[in-house]
Scaffold this motif. Sequence first.
Motif, PDB file in Angstrom:
ATOM      1  N   GLU A 493       0.200  18.947 -11.001  1.00 24.93           N
ATOM      2  CA  GLU A 493       1.064  17.902 -11.545  1.00 24.93           C
ATOM      3  C   GLU A 493       0.320  16.579 -11.641  1.00 24.93           C
ATOM      4  OE1 GLU A 493       4.197  18.056 -12.726  1.00 24.93           O
ATOM      5  OE2 GLU A 493       3.982  20.226 -12.572  1.00 24.93           O
ATOM      6  N   LEU A 494      -0.546  16.315 -10.686  1.00 20.60           N
ATOM      7  CA  LEU A 494      -1.318  15.073 -10.721  1.00 20.60           C
ATOM      8  C   LEU A 494      -2.206  15.017 -11.955  1.00 20.60           C
ATOM      9  CD1 LEU A 494      -2.201  12.444  -9.323  1.00 20.60           C
ATOM     10  CD2 LEU A 494      -3.917  13.783  -8.083  1.00 20.60           C
ATOM     11  N   VAL A 495      -2.862  16.129 -12.255  1.00 19.85           N
ATOM     12  CA  VAL A 495      -3.722  16.185 -13.446  1.00 19.85           C
ATOM     13  C   VAL A 495      -2.892  15.981 -14.711  1.00 19.85           C
ATOM     14  CG1 VAL A 495      -5.231  17.681 -14.793  1.00 19.85           C
ATOM     15  CG2 VAL A 495      -5.433  17.640 -12.312  1.00 19.85           C
ATOM     16  N   ASP A 496      -1.694  16.573 -14.746  1.00 20.61           N
ATOM     17  CA  ASP A 496      -0.841  16.416 -15.930  1.00 20.61           C
ATOM     18  C   ASP A 496      -0.287  15.002 -16.037  1.00 20.61           C
ATOM     19  OD1 ASP A 496      -1.291  19.061 -16.498  1.00 20.61           O
ATOM     20  OD2 ASP A 496       0.542  19.769 -15.538  1.00 20.61           O
ATOM     21  N   LEU A 497       0.066  14.397 -14.896  1.00 27.06           N
ATOM     22  CA  LEU A 497       0.641  13.045 -14.923  1.00 27.06           C
ATOM     23  C   LEU A 497      -0.369  12.008 -15.397  1.00 27.06           C
ATOM     24  CD1 LEU A 497       2.747  12.998 -11.625  1.00 27.06           C
ATOM     25  CD2 LEU A 497       3.613  13.002 -13.953  1.00 27.06           C
ATOM     26  N   VAL A 498      -1.618  12.209 -15.002  1.00 24.91           N
ATOM     27  CA  VAL A 498      -2.648  11.248 -15.407  1.00 24.91           C
ATOM     28  C   VAL A 498      -2.820  11.251 -16.921  1.00 24.91           C
ATOM     29  CG1 VAL A 498      -5.096  10.729 -15.250  1.00 24.91           C
ATOM     30  CG2 VAL A 498      -3.832  11.306 -13.196  1.00 24.91           C
ATOM     31  N   GLY A 499      -2.705  12.422 -17.524  1.00 28.36           N
ATOM     32  CA  GLY A 499      -2.830  12.514 -18.978  1.00 28.36           C
ATOM     33  C   GLY A 499      -4.218  12.153 -19.463  1.00 28.36           C
ATOM     34  N   ASP A 500      -4.281  11.458 -20.578  1.00 33.30           N
ATOM     35  CA  ASP A 500      -5.553  11.068 -21.184  1.00 33.30           C
ATOM     36  C   ASP A 500      -5.844   9.578 -21.041  1.00 33.30           C
ATOM     37  OD1 ASP A 500      -6.001  13.682 -22.028  1.00 33.30           O
ATOM     38  OD2 ASP A 500      -4.880  13.391 -23.882  1.00 33.30           O
ATOM     39  N   ASP A 501      -5.092   8.894 -20.189  1.00 34.27           N
ATOM     40  CA  ASP A 501      -5.327   7.468 -19.986  1.00 34.27           C
ATOM     41  C   ASP A 501      -6.629   7.273 -19.214  1.00 34.27           C
ATOM     42  OD1 ASP A 501      -4.012   4.629 -20.024  1.00 34.27           O
ATOM     43  OD2 ASP A 501      -4.737   4.911 -17.981  1.00 34.27           O
ATOM     44  N   ASN A 502      -7.558   6.570 -19.793  1.00 34.72           N
ATOM     45  CA  ASN A 502      -8.886   6.436 -19.190  1.00 34.72           C
ATOM     46  C   ASN A 502      -8.843   5.719 -17.851  1.00 34.72           C
ATOM     47  OD1 ASN A 502     -10.169   7.712 -21.372  1.00 34.72           O
ATOM     48  ND2 ASN A 502     -10.261   5.817 -22.529  1.00 34.72           N
ATOM     49  N   ASP A 503      -8.055   4.656 -17.751  1.00 28.58           N
ATOM     50  CA  ASP A 503      -7.992   3.898 -16.501  1.00 28.58           C
ATOM     51  C   ASP A 503      -7.452   4.755 -15.359  1.00 28.58           C
ATOM     52  OD1 ASP A 503      -8.966   1.603 -17.715  1.00 28.58           O
ATOM     53  OD2 ASP A 503      -6.973   0.987 -18.367  1.00 28.58           O
ATOM     54  N   HIS A 504      -6.395   5.496 -15.636  1.00 19.28           N
ATOM     55  CA  HIS A 504      -5.829   6.353 -14.591  1.00 19.28           C
ATOM     56  C   HIS A 504      -6.779   7.487 -14.232  1.00 19.28           C
ATOM     57  CE1 HIS A 504      -2.163   4.232 -15.799  1.00 19.28           C
ATOM     58  NE2 HIS A 504      -1.621   4.625 -14.660  1.00 19.28           N
ATOM     59  N   LEU A 505      -7.440   8.029 -15.228  1.00 17.06           N
ATOM     60  CA  LEU A 505      -8.409   9.094 -14.948  1.00 17.06           C
ATOM     61  C   LEU A 505      -9.506   8.606 -14.011  1.00 17.06           C
ATOM     62  CD1 LEU A 505      -8.840  10.726 -18.482  1.00 17.06           C
ATOM     63  CD2 LEU A 505      -7.930  11.839 -16.445  1.00 17.06           C
ATOM     64  N   VAL A 506     -10.024   7.438 -14.287  1.00 16.22           N
ATOM     65  CA  VAL A 506     -11.095   6.889 -13.457  1.00 16.22           C
ATOM     66  C   VAL A 506     -10.611   6.681 -12.029  1.00 16.22           C
ATOM     67  CG1 VAL A 506     -12.523   4.854 -13.086  1.00 16.22           C
ATOM     68  CG2 VAL A 506     -12.361   5.849 -15.357  1.00 16.22           C
ATOM     69  N   SER A 507      -9.422   6.110 -11.874  1.00 18.22           N
ATOM     70  CA  SER A 507      -8.908   5.833 -10.534  1.00 18.22           C
ATOM     71  C   SER A 507      -8.702   7.108  -9.737  1.00 18.22           C
ATOM     72  CB  SER A 507      -7.585   5.058 -10.642  1.00 18.22           C
ATOM     73  OG  SER A 507      -7.768   3.812 -11.263  1.00 18.22           O
ATOM     74  N   VAL A 508      -8.127   8.119 -10.356  1.00 17.47           N
ATOM     75  CA  VAL A 508      -7.870   9.371  -9.642  1.00 17.47           C
ATOM     76  C   VAL A 508      -9.182  10.055  -9.266  1.00 17.47           C
ATOM     77  CG1 VAL A 508      -6.875  11.668  -9.848  1.00 17.47           C
ATOM     78  CG2 VAL A 508      -5.604   9.692 -10.678  1.00 17.47           C
ATOM     79  N   ILE A 509     -10.109  10.143 -10.200  1.00 20.26           N
ATOM     80  CA  ILE A 509     -11.377  10.842  -9.925  1.00 20.26           C
ATOM     81  C   ILE A 509     -12.149  10.146  -8.814  1.00 20.26           C
ATOM     82  CG2 ILE A 509     -13.621  11.459 -10.895  1.00 20.26           C
ATOM     83  CD1 ILE A 509     -12.219  11.837 -13.579  1.00 20.26           C
ATOM     84  N   THR A 510     -12.290   8.837  -8.919  1.00 23.48           N
ATOM     85  CA  THR A 510     -13.068   8.112  -7.905  1.00 23.48           C
ATOM     86  C   THR A 510     -12.405   8.181  -6.537  1.00 23.48           C
ATOM     87  OG1 THR A 510     -11.969   6.072  -8.617  1.00 23.48           O
ATOM     88  CG2 THR A 510     -14.129   6.558  -9.561  1.00 23.48           C
ATOM     89  N   SER A 511     -11.078   8.162  -6.503  1.00 25.96           N
ATOM     90  CA  SER A 511     -10.387   8.253  -5.210  1.00 25.96           C
ATOM     91  C   SER A 511     -10.602   9.614  -4.571  1.00 25.96           C
ATOM     92  CB  SER A 511      -8.888   7.989  -5.394  1.00 25.96           C
ATOM     93  OG  SER A 511      -8.654   6.689  -5.876  1.00 25.96           O
ATOM     94  N   LEU A 512     -10.430  10.674  -5.340  1.00 24.20           N
ATOM     95  CA  LEU A 512     -10.607  12.020  -4.792  1.00 24.20           C
ATOM     96  C   LEU A 512     -12.033  12.239  -4.303  1.00 24.20           C
ATOM     97  CD1 LEU A 512      -8.611  14.170  -7.386  1.00 24.20           C
ATOM     98  CD2 LEU A 512      -7.883  13.490  -5.101  1.00 24.20           C
ATOM     99  N   GLN A 513     -12.995  11.815  -5.079  1.00 25.10           N
ATOM    100  CA  GLN A 513     -14.385  12.061  -4.717  1.00 25.10           C
ATOM    101  C   GLN A 513     -14.873  11.121  -3.616  1.00 25.10           C
ATOM    102  OE1 GLN A 513     -14.494  15.054  -5.858  1.00 25.10           O
ATOM    103  NE2 GLN A 513     -16.553  14.862  -6.675  1.00 25.10           N
ATOM    104  N   LYS A 514     -14.384   9.903  -3.613  1.00 27.43           N
ATOM    105  CA  LYS A 514     -14.826   8.945  -2.599  1.00 27.43           C
ATOM    106  C   LYS A 514     -14.413   9.401  -1.206  1.00 27.43           C
ATOM    107  CE  LYS A 514     -12.612   5.078  -2.202  1.00 27.43           C
ATOM    108  NZ  LYS A 514     -12.100   3.724  -2.491  1.00 27.43           N
TER     109      LYS A 514
END
Length: 1284
Positions: A493-514
């Motif tokens: 659901e998190l992947v679907d909620l983020v959608g294609d918005d670049n800002d949200h994608l960046v925030s989610v990816i960096t948070s998970l990996q950090k």
Amino acid sequence: MGSMKRPPSSQDPLDSEIEMVDEVNAQDNESGKDSHENTLASASSHSLKSMERRKKRKALDKERHLIEAEGQPKAKKPSEGVNLADTKSVPSLASADHPGLHVNLFRDLASADSLVREAAAKSLVVELCDLQKAYEMKKGEVDDDGAAQLEAEKDDGLENCSPSLRYAIRRLIRGVSSSRECARQGFALGLSAVMGTIPSIKLSSVMKLISDLLEVSSSMRGQEAKDYLLGRLFAYGSLARSGRIIRDWESNIDSLAIKDFTSHVISLAGKKRYLSEPAVSLILEMVEKLPSEALLTEVLKAPGIQEFFKRAAEVGDPDALYLALKMQERIQVDAEVFGKLLPHPFNAENFFNRDHLLYLANCFKESTFCLPRVHSLWPVMVNLLTSEMTAHAEDLVRATSSKKQKKNRKGSSAEDTSKNIQCFHEVVIEGSLLESSHDRKLLAFHILLLIIPKLPVSCIKVVLSNKLVHCLLDILSNKDSWLYSASHHFMKELVDLVGDDNDHLVSVITSLQKHSSGKFDSITKTQAVKELVAKFNTVPGCLLFVQNLMSLFVDEGAVRDEPSDQSQTTDENSDLCSLEDKEPPTSGNMDSLKNWVIDTMPRVLKNLKVNYDANSLPHTEIVEHIEAKFRVQTEITKFLAVQGLFSASLGTEITSFELQEKFKWPKAAISSSLCRMCIEKLQSLLEDAQRVESLNLSSGIEFNDLGSYFMCFLNTLYNIPSVSLYRTLTSEDEKAFKKLLAMESRLSQEERKNRPRLDANKLHAFRYLLIQLLLQVFAHPGEFSEAALELVICCNKAFPATAVNGGFSDDEEEDANDVPDLMDVLVETLLSLLPQSSGPLCFAVEQVFKSFCDDITDDGILQMLRVVKKDLKRPRRPLASSDEDEDDEDDFLGIEEAEEMNEIGTDDAVDSDGHADVSDGLHGSEASDEEVTKISGDSIDIDEVETNTELSKSNEEILSSDDSDDDMDDDAMFRMDSYLARIFKERKISGSDTAQSQLIPFKLRVLSLLEIYLQKNPGKPQVLMIYSYLARAYVNSHKAEGGEQLKQRIGGILQKKIFKAKDYPKGDNIQLPDLEVLLEKSLKLASLSRYKTVSSFAKNSTFWLLKIIQSRNFSKAELGSVVKIFRTILADCLSKKRFHGAGFIKDVVRRHQWLGLRLLGFLLKRCRRLKSNFRRLKTLDIIGCVINSCFTIRKEKEDQDVSSKSKKLNKFLGAFYDLIQELFSNMPQNKSRQTEVRRFVTRFLQTVSMLNLKTAFLNVLEPEAHARWESELGKAFHPFKMPG
């Protein structure tokens, strides 16, 4: 309907009521005398031992007596609004003089069909309204109706209601406590409709009846008590939805209806946990219809409401908090009317204050009782948390205020919202839920899915915190975890909620990996991060992602070493899933995360692929895409170059005024392994750019030179005083580094001058090789400096315009008089780069070789071929030694099997004549050439044994003729290749397999160069030399262990680039003796090898060589030696007891008819001398193929063919006669073989007739043979019978 623990005599109240009324009315219709006894017996059958059931029974008995006292007949009338199936069997309380109540309506209220329930409720309301009107009109008269006393009770408060209405109300109240079918829903609907339609019913009296009739006594247990509690809940809900409470209060403000209702519902909410939330929803349903002033004076003043609010935080009642928040939305209260549940004054900032949230922690924890449904409290909390942000967004859209006001409001609103979200997440999500049980963790996931879609980008990193990510890691790393499915769903659901918005994608990816040290996917065994990264398919998105990766790499403060403490995310009820074996974030956090950043950054470019086909996109769009992608490439290139090649001498940040850009490094110097990784990724990036540039060049599209950009950037940084290389170069490496920089600069200038011409491609390929080699010098100190200097020399010679000092450096001028050929030096230098080079460097080598392969000399090709031929391992079987030295270049037959050597373990079927039928019995290239042979019957004659022995000796000589390079002197080895020499020395010292494992990749890379040469020069005579070496290596690979990949690679090159090439070697340089040697070896392999792959290769090789021979148009005398080779091979094969080359010889004859004619006489004589019927039939098969191929008449040239072919066949008539006579004299005993002989002779006679040679053949045929031929052939010989 009671529970399993209740006495078996317990009964649903609805059933008992209906049955009782049915019995009373039935008895009235039959007789009045025995009605009392029958009814009493029926009632007594349902009696209970409990005191409560006795009281109900007595009340029903009293009502029955009242009905009997009236003694009036009952009129039966169908009820309105419902279809009655059988009105005769339905009891009715209607009189002949006025309306009545049909009791069957109560049955229909319990129907599972919602339409039936609605119709019954409407009919019930209509009948009760009619009865009430009739009652009010005849009020005071004694003869109301027979049912007037049915529900007569004292002090029930319903004095103004007709008895039927009073009965119906009591009946409906009792019905909502029934759990049968849909009775609870239907009776609640009926009660709501009746209360909302008939105003004469007193609301207070009904509420009192609800409490009295549905009172839960101490003797009730289990399901019975639950039914009564739910009945009260549904009854109060009916009152709320009927609208009576609001209307009574509006008609009389002093009415206590609202207070009484609220008090009753609040009291009911405290009975059981499952009643609390629906009870509060009833109050809120009423509150929504009330004016705001009534909330303060009525609802909040109701008895028990204040105590409900005050004890909520202590006992953990989320429903009280939910009620307070919903009421706060309607009214603005200055006093603390909600106790301490809501702060005073109330606003989002005060409510989400850390201390206040801690005070409400128990309410949050206890809201899990309704899982998997999320409690109604949480959507209200989320809306309150994000309401200011939503309102601010709407204000921005309206744009009604000035820019300054917007800016100020935006700053304060964003700051307050971020602070509230952070407090909420830390206290509620992390502090109260994630550190507790499984249910509370699940609730935390549900809440986050509600919050994340409404959050600003800046707050996503707050929500995806370290504790949350570690909780996900703990759960998802163990598939047996209780919450594995829930966590997996959360990530989806998190992947679907983020959608294609670049800002949200960046925030989610960096948070998970950090918070997972860059290992989220590997630990959780999911593809979440990979799927998110794949969504960056636009240039702005990729640039944003790359910039954030750079910040994540440099900013060490954002990555804290927070170990995965189990106490943070688990309790005694949680799954203890340690991440020790999954490399949790511990001491290696920084390197692991930086490793992921370096690895991910170049992968982003793969999402920007575009089809450069001229028909797919307009030229302008392709150019725009290339330029946009180049911006992403340059950003990545700069980052990798800065972090991998340089370091700041002073501080961690420098500014380049020339580039007008700042560059930062981590405070702690990164490890050498990370620097090396940056260099490797930089090499791969340049390799991909070179591939695309070559593609664009072939398509006629202008391209941006990433290599040139990188070298300019490198020069600029290298010349900044405060920037130094990340490691100190040795003197040799520094010299090579500077020369490579200077040479690349000169080649770049020359390339720009020659861009339209073909020389520009050579310059471009050489430039990229120099760039890759420069990076290789950094990555592997001391290993490539010598090769780099040699390559610079080659550049000076290959491109004199770029040379300094006439093409020689100061150190090389003295040796200028003794210089080897340029191409030989270039090939030697390129070969020296291949063994330990990276993939990108090898690609650059291939591109340079491709540009210069037209000028490669024979010596250069031989250098490559020697590498391919070299084998450091001994064959699996010891080979016989030989004193004779044969030329390696001509000998590729390394495994010609001698007959005796390979007969060990052969299993052949034995034919009826005592000779073995031979079959390969092999499957694929891995089949063994050792088979078990069982020979029975006639012994092999002496000639055959001698022939086999001679062939075995010759094969041993060939096998032993491998001129091993172990005896080469050191100078020769180093001239071939310094790396290969090191391999040889390792083998001599240790004898281990290490050298062999290193040599195979080296060979594969050299094979790639040879493949390039063959693709560009298929018709050169050098192809024959390459073929001979590759053929030898291919055959030898079958006897070596662990060379499967090498074997397939060589076989593929031979098949695709040589045998199936569009052209084949031509020219006068190709001598027939050389071809004859290769042809002889191919024929031996095809006829003797037990390896199917080798045999197939040898056959293709034979056809290819014959095609070359035929193309040279050699004279008949010159081709005699070729025929002799075939005769020798055929003689050897026919003299063996196993012969499996007949099919191959037939294919040769079909393709080359001239060879079949030259071999026909030999075959006829040899066949007549053979003693083995098996080999004789094989030979006949070959002869038959010659007849079909060489003597078949073509229709379009019939006359010409008959004339020429008859002359040719006439020469062999005598030999055919002698052979056939021998066959008839020694016919095989096997009938199938006799049939084959007759078929051959018949085919020969047909050919004789077709070529008009019947007379000539009869002249050859002796008179005494006629009878034998006729007896053997029958009708087939009739055309040749002598006239009688």
